[in-house]
Design a protein around this motif. Structure first.
Motif, PDB file in Angstrom:
ATOM      1  N   ARG A 178       0.875  -1.233   0.108  1.00 42.14           N
ATOM      2  CA  ARG A 178       0.086   0.151  -0.012  1.00 42.14           C
ATOM      3  C   ARG A 178       1.034   1.136   0.054  1.00 42.14           C
ATOM      4  NH1 ARG A 178      -4.596   0.515  -1.361  1.00 42.14           N
ATOM      5  NH2 ARG A 178      -5.460   1.454   0.668  1.00 42.14           N
ATOM      6  N   GLU A 179       0.788   2.018  -1.132  1.00 47.05           N
ATOM      7  CA  GLU A 179       1.789   3.096  -1.396  1.00 47.05           C
ATOM      8  C   GLU A 179       1.262   4.101  -0.210  1.00 47.05           C
ATOM      9  OE1 GLU A 179       4.656   3.057  -2.526  1.00 47.05           O
ATOM     10  OE2 GLU A 179       4.468   1.257  -4.177  1.00 47.05           O
ATOM     11  N   ALA A 180       2.255   5.073   0.242  1.00 47.16           N
ATOM     12  CA  ALA A 180       2.218   6.200   0.974  1.00 47.16           C
ATOM     13  C   ALA A 180       0.852   7.036   0.328  1.00 47.16           C
ATOM     14  CB  ALA A 180       3.199   7.114   1.045  1.00 47.16           C
ATOM     15  N   HIS A 181      -0.053   7.252   1.117  1.00 50.63           N
ATOM     16  CA  HIS A 181      -1.362   7.905   0.994  1.00 50.63           C
ATOM     17  C   HIS A 181      -2.361   7.447  -0.226  1.00 50.63           C
ATOM     18  CE1 HIS A 181       0.430  11.221   3.278  1.00 50.63           C
ATOM     19  NE2 HIS A 181       1.392  11.390   2.450  1.00 50.63           N
ATOM     20  N   ALA A 182      -2.127   5.892  -0.269  1.00 48.74           N
ATOM     21  CA  ALA A 182      -2.841   5.518  -1.184  1.00 48.74           C
ATOM     22  C   ALA A 182      -4.452   5.509  -0.854  1.00 48.74           C
ATOM     23  CB  ALA A 182      -2.772   4.140  -1.230  1.00 48.74           C
ATOM     24  N   PRO A 183      -5.341   6.036  -1.713  1.00 46.36           N
ATOM     25  CA  PRO A 183      -6.756   5.906  -1.262  1.00 46.36           C
ATOM     26  C   PRO A 183      -7.496   4.281  -0.779  1.00 46.36           C
ATOM     27  CG  PRO A 183      -6.661   5.980  -3.682  1.00 46.36           C
ATOM     28  CD  PRO A 183      -5.082   5.939  -3.123  1.00 46.36           C
ATOM     29  N   ALA A 184      -8.535   4.426  -0.145  1.00 48.61           N
ATOM     30  CA  ALA A 184      -9.398   3.517   0.048  1.00 48.61           C
ATOM     31  C   ALA A 184      -9.343   2.501  -1.130  1.00 48.61           C
ATOM     32  CB  ALA A 184     -10.549   3.627   0.732  1.00 48.61           C
ATOM     33  N   ALA A 185      -9.417   1.039  -0.921  1.00 43.10           N
ATOM     34  CA  ALA A 185      -9.552   0.324  -2.099  1.00 43.10           C
ATOM     35  C   ALA A 185     -10.560  -0.822  -1.532  1.00 43.10           C
ATOM     36  CB  ALA A 185      -7.999  -0.483  -2.267  1.00 43.10           C
ATOM     37  N   ALA A 188     -13.169  -3.895  -2.421  1.00 47.16           N
ATOM     38  CA  ALA A 188     -12.953  -5.536  -2.924  1.00 47.16           C
ATOM     39  C   ALA A 188     -12.864  -5.687  -4.059  1.00 47.16           C
ATOM     40  CB  ALA A 188     -14.026  -6.295  -2.134  1.00 47.16           C
ATOM     41  N   GLY A 189     -11.883  -6.393  -4.777  1.00 43.53           N
ATOM     42  CA  GLY A 189     -11.992  -6.706  -6.241  1.00 43.53           C
ATOM     43  C   GLY A 189     -11.048  -5.883  -7.024  1.00 43.53           C
ATOM     44  N   GLU A 190     -10.701  -4.705  -6.080  1.00 43.83           N
ATOM     45  CA  GLU A 190      -9.495  -3.918  -6.854  1.00 43.83           C
ATOM     46  C   GLU A 190      -8.250  -4.531  -6.675  1.00 43.83           C
ATOM     47  OE1 GLU A 190      -7.598   0.476  -6.114  1.00 43.83           O
ATOM     48  OE2 GLU A 190      -9.547   0.027  -5.369  1.00 43.83           O
ATOM     49  N   ALA A 191      -7.670  -4.516  -7.984  1.00 44.68           N
ATOM     50  CA  ALA A 191      -6.424  -5.146  -7.930  1.00 44.68           C
ATOM     51  C   ALA A 191      -5.004  -4.322  -7.298  1.00 44.68           C
ATOM     52  CB  ALA A 191      -5.858  -5.287  -9.477  1.00 44.68           C
ATOM     53  N   VAL A 192      -4.329  -4.988  -6.597  1.00 47.32           N
ATOM     54  CA  VAL A 192      -3.042  -4.304  -5.675  1.00 47.32           C
ATOM     55  C   VAL A 192      -1.995  -5.346  -6.102  1.00 47.32           C
ATOM     56  CG1 VAL A 192      -4.438  -3.531  -3.832  1.00 47.32           C
ATOM     57  CG2 VAL A 192      -3.789  -5.825  -3.773  1.00 47.32           C
ATOM     58  N   ASP A 193      -0.845  -4.667  -5.913  1.00 48.58           N
ATOM     59  CA  ASP A 193       0.456  -5.182  -5.982  1.00 48.58           C
ATOM     60  C   ASP A 193       0.834  -6.036  -4.650  1.00 48.58           C
ATOM     61  OD1 ASP A 193       0.917  -4.506  -8.423  1.00 48.58           O
ATOM     62  OD2 ASP A 193       2.142  -2.691  -7.937  1.00 48.58           O
ATOM     63  N   CYS A 194       1.351  -7.062  -4.913  1.00 50.28           N
ATOM     64  CA  CYS A 194       1.734  -8.141  -3.563  1.00 50.28           C
ATOM     65  C   CYS A 194       3.077  -8.547  -3.989  1.00 50.28           C
ATOM     66  CB  CYS A 194       0.550  -9.229  -3.440  1.00 50.28           C
ATOM     67  SG  CYS A 194      -1.295  -8.567  -3.307  1.00 50.28           S
ATOM     68  N   ILE A 195       3.966  -8.541  -2.863  1.00 55.19           N
ATOM     69  CA  ILE A 195       5.162  -9.571  -2.861  1.00 55.19           C
ATOM     70  C   ILE A 195       4.669 -11.167  -2.260  1.00 55.19           C
ATOM     71  CG2 ILE A 195       7.120  -9.984  -1.960  1.00 55.19           C
ATOM     72  CD1 ILE A 195       7.303  -6.672  -1.195  1.00 55.19           C
ATOM     73  N   ALA A 196       5.160 -11.857  -3.377  1.00 55.23           N
ATOM     74  CA  ALA A 196       4.532 -13.194  -3.309  1.00 55.23           C
ATOM     75  C   ALA A 196       5.364 -14.005  -2.251  1.00 55.23           C
ATOM     76  CB  ALA A 196       4.313 -13.744  -4.605  1.00 55.23           C
ATOM     77  N   LEU A 197       5.077 -14.061  -1.210  1.00 55.11           N
ATOM     78  CA  LEU A 197       6.051 -14.886  -0.169  1.00 55.11           C
ATOM     79  C   LEU A 197       6.107 -16.241  -0.109  1.00 55.11           C
ATOM     80  CD1 LEU A 197       5.434 -12.682   3.134  1.00 55.11           C
ATOM     81  CD2 LEU A 197       7.374 -12.637   1.593  1.00 55.11           C
ATOM     82  N   ASP A 198       5.104 -16.733  -0.631  1.00 56.21           N
ATOM     83  CA  ASP A 198       4.840 -18.162  -0.947  1.00 56.21           C
ATOM     84  C   ASP A 198       5.766 -18.724  -2.210  1.00 56.21           C
ATOM     85  OD1 ASP A 198       3.212 -16.981  -2.457  1.00 56.21           O
ATOM     86  OD2 ASP A 198       1.630 -18.652  -2.468  1.00 56.21           O
ATOM     87  N   MET A 199       5.686 -17.870  -3.017  1.00 58.47           N
ATOM     88  CA  MET A 199       6.861 -18.316  -4.324  1.00 58.47           C
ATOM     89  C   MET A 199       8.117 -18.043  -3.799  1.00 58.47           C
ATOM     90  SD  MET A 199       4.516 -16.368  -7.267  1.00 58.47           S
ATOM     91  CE  MET A 199       6.028 -16.438  -8.355  1.00 58.47           C
ATOM     92  N   PHE A 200       8.384 -16.882  -3.176  1.00 55.34           N
ATOM     93  CA  PHE A 200       9.844 -16.746  -2.847  1.00 55.34           C
ATOM     94  C   PHE A 200      10.382 -17.736  -1.802  1.00 55.34           C
ATOM     95  CE2 PHE A 200      12.602 -14.525   0.241  1.00 55.34           C
ATOM     96  CZ  PHE A 200      13.636 -13.800  -0.609  1.00 55.34           C
ATOM     97  N   HIS A 201       9.320 -18.041  -0.955  1.00 53.26           N
ATOM     98  CA  HIS A 201       9.826 -19.214   0.219  1.00 53.26           C
ATOM     99  C   HIS A 201      10.022 -20.638  -0.518  1.00 53.26           C
ATOM    100  CE1 HIS A 201       8.116 -16.857   3.708  1.00 53.26           C
ATOM    101  NE2 HIS A 201       9.192 -16.382   3.410  1.00 53.26           N
ATOM    102  N   SER A 202       9.569 -20.942  -1.567  1.00 52.13           N
ATOM    103  CA  SER A 202       9.424 -22.106  -2.139  1.00 52.13           C
ATOM    104  C   SER A 202      10.737 -22.670  -2.701  1.00 52.13           C
ATOM    105  CB  SER A 202       8.421 -22.203  -3.445  1.00 52.13           C
ATOM    106  OG  SER A 202       8.863 -21.459  -4.540  1.00 52.13           O
ATOM    107  N   VAL A 203      11.725 -21.650  -2.875  1.00 55.79           N
ATOM    108  CA  VAL A 203      12.884 -21.947  -3.420  1.00 55.79           C
ATOM    109  C   VAL A 203      14.037 -22.209  -2.239  1.00 55.79           C
ATOM    110  CG1 VAL A 203      12.926 -20.233  -5.256  1.00 55.79           C
ATOM    111  CG2 VAL A 203      13.878 -19.389  -3.182  1.00 55.79           C
ATOM    112  N   PHE A 204      13.584 -22.125  -1.000  1.00 53.71           N
ATOM    113  CA  PHE A 204      14.642 -22.497  -0.019  1.00 53.71           C
ATOM    114  C   PHE A 204      14.818 -24.140  -0.133  1.00 53.71           C
ATOM    115  CE2 PHE A 204      13.275 -18.254   1.462  1.00 53.71           C
ATOM    116  CZ  PHE A 204      14.692 -17.693   1.484  1.00 53.71           C
TER     117      PHE A 204
END
Length: 399
Positions: free
Chosen positions: A374-381, A383-399
């Motif tokens: 959630r970028e600084a000063h991002a407006p309310a979002a 349900a259904g609105e697209a947001v950027d996410c860091i994919a921790l599960d994909m990231f952890h799968s390489v360990f």
């Protein structure tokens, strides 16, 4: 250093002027995941000779429909030394050198043999030169096989080995000194006493840093004493000194004053992110210094956002966190002045932020599949609105 830097500005300043470390030559079986410092050029030709691609009989194409006399055998590592003449055939096995004079292989299933006599018993090969791997069909000596800057994968290492290389020049692994401070901390496996807690950050961050390609040195827990901290900061020849805790402004937060006493150049101290505002960056001699918060969730998020790109740059790697754009499962309120990273999970292909976002909740971080940005000063979002996410599960799968 009094104000808070925006995330993008802080990351840009942290990485400014950072170049890959010098090269070192390493045995090829230790190069997986390392970054090539120079191109791999073939020292050999592969295959070095025309070789059989199938088990069968080596013949001359002009003799395909004639009876043959079997005059010898060619096996891998043990070629037939003669020259094939008219009406002759050599029993040959996959990988074996093609006898001189032969130009075609008939697969064994299409040959009828009786002692030394043999003949075609099927349709035969479709063309002259069938079932033969030509010399140099893979690569030839002098060919450039893999460019500098490549992060080496197992197939690329196999290629280099086949091309005659027993060792390769690669970018040196970044050396990271991990310094956790705090009188309240005890090592994992030790029962904490009154007012103490277990130190979980080193185990978590060591794994993260090693995944990023670093060699990690952990001198153990450092007490809240200026002399002990100064000794730890100056004892290592690390490329990156990563401190954990003690970088805030309390009476027992010694990282900043001790770094200043040692002559460190501090660039910034606070970043407009959540969790992890008290993030310190600077240099101490030739080493870069990154001071992470002691809170485990804050330490993980700041290491993910700042330490990993720095280690990747030093190691010659391009670094980009796995970002996915997903619809929200539930609405989110407007954000404040700091870029936020909400621990979340996937629900039917949507991102659902956890109801609790306290940065002390390591159990929620361990179960999180995503960090919703959630970028600084991002407006309310909604349900259904697209947001950027860091994919921790994909990231952890390489360990």
């Amino acid at each position: 250093m009094s104000g808070m830097l925006p995330f993008a500005a802080a990351l840009e300043r942290l990485l400014a002027g950072v170049e890959p470390l010098p090269a070192e030559t390493v045995p090829i079986d230790q190069c997986a995941g390392r970054v090539l410092a120079a191109p791999v050029v073939a020292l050999l030709t592969q295959p070095p000779f025309a070789a059989a691609a199938m088990d069968g009989y080596a013949i001359r194409w002009d003799d395909l429909h004639c009876p043959w006399r079997v005059v010898g055998e060619s096996a891998a590592g043990h070629g037939w030394p003669g020259v094939l003449g008219e009406g002759e055939a050599v029993r040959i096995f996959t990988g074996a050198p093609l006898p001189a004079g032969a130009d075609t292989i008939v697969v064994q299933e299409e040959v009828m043999r009786d002692g030394e006599a043999a003949r075609l018993a099927g349709e035969g090969p479709p063309r002259k030169g069938a079932h033969i791997r030509a010399a140099g069909q893979d690569f030839a000596a002098g060919d450039m096989l893999t460019p500098a800057g490549t992060r080496l994968s197992p197939p690329q290492l196999g290629l280099a080995a086949a091309a005659g290389h027993g060792e390769l020049p690669v970018v040196r692994r970044p050396r990271v000194a991990l310094i956790a401070t705090g009188d309240e901390l005890v090592p994992p496996g030790v029962a904490p006493g009154p007012g103490q807690i277990v130190s979980s950050n080193p185990a978590m961050l060591t794994t993260l840093l090693r995944w990023a390609g670093a060699e990690v040195e952990d001198p153990g827990l450092i007490p809240d004493r200026a002399d002990a901290l100064a000794a730890a900061l100056t004892a290592s020849d690390a490329d990156l000194i990563l401190t954990i805790g003690g970088a805030s402004v309390g009476d027992h937060d010694l990282v900043v004053p001790v770094l200043r006493q040692l002559g460190a150049a501090l660039d910034f101290w606070k970043v407009a992110i959540r969790p992890g505002k008290p993030l310190l960056a600077g240099t101490l001699g030739e080493a870069r210094v990154l001071g992470l918060p002691g809170n485990p969730v804050s330490a993980f998020v700041t290491a993910l956002l700042f330490a990993l790109p720095l280690v990747a740059r030093l190691g010659g790697r391009r670094h980009a966190l796995p970002i996915q754009r997903l619809p929200l499962a539930t609405p989110l309120p407007a954000n404040g002045p700091r870029r936020d990273h909400l621990r979340a999970r996937r629900v039917d292909g949507r991102a659902e932020a956890f109801a609790r976002q306290d940065s002390a909740l390591l159990s929620l971080l361990a179960s999180a599949e995503l960090l919703i940005i959630r970028e600084a000063h991002a407006p309310a979002a909604a349900a259904g609105e697209a947001v950027d996410c860091i994919a921790l599960d994909m990231f952890h799968s390489v360990f």
